[in-house]
Design an enzyme around this catalytic site. Structure first.
Site, PDB file in Angstrom:
ATOM      1  N   ARG A   1      63.689  41.790 100.346  1.00 18.59           N
ATOM      2  CA  ARG A   1      62.255  41.279 101.101  1.00 18.59           C
ATOM      3  C   ARG A   1      61.794  42.761 101.753  1.00 18.59           C
ATOM      4  NH1 ARG A   1      65.831  37.021 103.392  1.00 18.59           N
ATOM      5  NH2 ARG A   1      64.743  35.308 103.026  1.00 18.59           N
TER       6      ARG A   1
ATOM      7  N   LEU B   1      79.088  63.181 101.774  1.00 16.62           N
ATOM      8  CA  LEU B   1      78.825  64.076 100.928  1.00 16.62           C
ATOM      9  C   LEU B   1      78.284  65.330 101.055  1.00 16.62           C
ATOM     10  CD1 LEU B   1      78.137  61.486  98.091  1.00 16.62           C
ATOM     11  CD2 LEU B   1      80.102  63.160  97.873  1.00 16.62           C
ATOM     12  N   GLY B   2      78.659  66.562 101.052  1.00 21.92           N
ATOM     13  CA  GLY B   2      77.993  67.764 101.327  1.00 21.92           C
ATOM     14  C   GLY B   2      77.546  68.661 100.408  1.00 21.92           C
ATOM     15  N   GLY B   3      76.889  67.848  99.313  1.00 25.99           N
ATOM     16  CA  GLY B   3      76.305  68.621  98.276  1.00 25.99           C
ATOM     17  C   GLY B   3      77.285  68.442  97.091  1.00 25.99           C
TER      18      GLY B   3
ATOM     19  N   ASP C   1      72.179  69.698  92.822  1.00 24.76           N
ATOM     20  CA  ASP C   1      72.486  69.610  94.286  1.00 24.76           C
ATOM     21  C   ASP C   1      73.838  70.296  94.728  1.00 24.76           C
ATOM     22  OD1 ASP C   1      71.789  69.092  97.038  1.00 24.76           O
ATOM     23  OD2 ASP C   1      72.797  67.273  97.006  1.00 24.76           O
TER      24      ASP C   1
ATOM     25  N   GLU D   1      64.481  72.630 101.611  1.00 28.63           N
ATOM     26  CA  GLU D   1      64.814  71.190 102.013  1.00 28.63           C
ATOM     27  C   GLU D   1      64.931  70.948 103.739  1.00 28.63           C
ATOM     28  OE1 GLU D   1      68.162  68.000 100.667  1.00 28.63           O
ATOM     29  OE2 GLU D   1      68.593  69.998 100.561  1.00 28.63           O
TER      30      GLU D   1
ATOM     31  N   ASP E   1      76.573  62.495  89.454  1.00 31.57           N
ATOM     32  CA  ASP E   1      77.942  62.764  89.476  1.00 31.57           C
ATOM     33  C   ASP E   1      78.953  61.636  89.724  1.00 31.57           C
ATOM     34  OD1 ASP E   1      77.502  62.261  91.986  1.00 31.57           O
ATOM     35  OD2 ASP E   1      78.251  64.296  92.940  1.00 31.57           O
TER      36      ASP E   1
END
Length: 370
Positions: A223, A301-303, A269, A126, A244
């Protein structure tokens, strides 16, 4: 050893069967039959359900160790054991944006571990070839455009290991993108600023997967439809969702469920599983548990902190999916998305004998290996 799983409702990945036995030998499924031949050891499911083992294509850590930091067999074992404990029999350990030498080392560590543990299918790379403006918790200093040479080396070293590579395709030349497409590695569009029109162009090239729907991508407007609109408007694209309630609102997930049909799939994740790890401090990622979610110092968010069984349960509760649909979102549909549905994700003869056993409420889960 020959085994027969009996007294179970069997979710095959395409249908639900009752009053049958699943016969296995030497890690493979032999048959699904109403009669158990002599010589088979009996595994009594006691009226519970059996399905193919869950497939998680984006776990980052186990109970205690984070693979991108540790790059070790111990970290992979921790991740694999934590996954098994939650009914997930297949994983693609994720390496987040890293330097070139770190990527090569990660490939070698995973390659070696794959030979010991067939439940590790390969690796999900990733980044680091993503859009810095959509990096999320990825370290900005490491994010970059690929050079032709390093891309060729990564493909050469990782062609049998990297099963998914998440990229921002706008960071690639057409020749570089074609090189990836020709490699056979599944390309997922993520951490990207592509527009609706650009996304449809890349999908037309053969990309059929994105990374964590809604997160780190342009949203759908009336749009400019963004990548989210392109995903909804393209029937060939698989859309994994982190279910989650924090990475996307459950109402947004319900919209995706209605739009994507059998192309909506689940992933964790998970930064760590089991919510035992409260604080993780690393130069590339510092997060702590806040109200059930892992967040960095800026509140990003870090996972996630969910397992695949949590995601399946949330699909039942918040998407109002049937039990069969929810299970398939974590098994057969995932196998199709990563083009491994010729041996995993289904209960049928010739496929891997790795199963998850669970009750109707999804409160009790166990892994079974035939």
């Amino acid at each position: 050893m020959a085994q027969a799983i009996i007294n179970a409702t069997v979710f095959t990945g395409s249908e639900v069967l009752k009053n049958v036995a699943v016969l296995t030998r030497h890690g493979k499924i032999l048959d699904i039959t109403a009669h158990v031949p002599e010589g088979f050891a009996i595994v009594d499911a006691a009226g519970k359900n059996v399905a193919p083992a869950f497939i998680d294509i984006q776990p980052n850590g186990g109970y205690d160790l984070y693979f991108s930091k540790e790059l070790s067999a111990a970290a992979l074992q921790d991740m694999y054991q934590a996954s098994i404990d939650h009914g997930t029999g297949y994983i693609l350990p994720t390496l987040i944006s890293s330097g070139f030498e770190t990527i090569l080392k990660g490939i070698e560590v995973v390659k070696s571990f794959m030979q010991q543990q067939p439940g590790v299918l390969g690796m999900h790379l990733e980044g680091p070839f993503i859009n810095v403006d959509k990096r999320g918790a990825h370290p900005a200093a490491i994010i970059r455009k690929p050079t032709d040479e390093e891309l060729k080396q990564i493909i050469d070293s990782g062609k049998d290991v990297i099963k998914i590579i998440t990229i921002a395709p706008e960071c690639f030349t057409d020749d570089q993108l074609q090189l990836l497409l020709d490699s056979g590695i599944n390309i997922a569009i993520g951490h990207t600023a592509v527009t609706y029109e650009q996304a449809q162009y890349y999908f037309s090239k053969g990309i059929q997967l994105v990374t964590h729907l809604y997160n780190a991508m342009n949203q759908m407007g009336h749009r400019e439809c963004g990548l989210v609109g392109a995903i909804f408007d393209n029937e060939s694209v698989y859309a994994p969702v982190i279910l989650d309630g924090g990475h996307c609102h459950y109402a947004a997930a319900r919209v995706a469920y209605k739009q994507k049909g059998d192309k909506l799939i689940l992933l964790s994740d998970a930064a760590f599983l089991g919510r035992k790890k409260q604080v993780f401090d690393w130069e590339n990622l510092s997060i702590k548990m806040v109200d059930g979610y892992y967040r960095d110092g800026a509140g990003n968010l870090g996972g996630a902190a969910i397992s695949m069984i949590d995601a399946v349960k949330n699909a039942r509760t918040h998407l109002h999916a049937t039990l069969q649909e929810a299970i398939e979102m974590a098994t057969s549909r995932v196998a199709k998305a990563i083009k491994m549905d010729d041996r995993i994700g289904f209960i049928q003869p010739g496929y891997d004998a790795r199963f998850v056993l669970f009750d109707d409420e999804l409160d009790s889960v166990a892994f079974i290996e035939g």
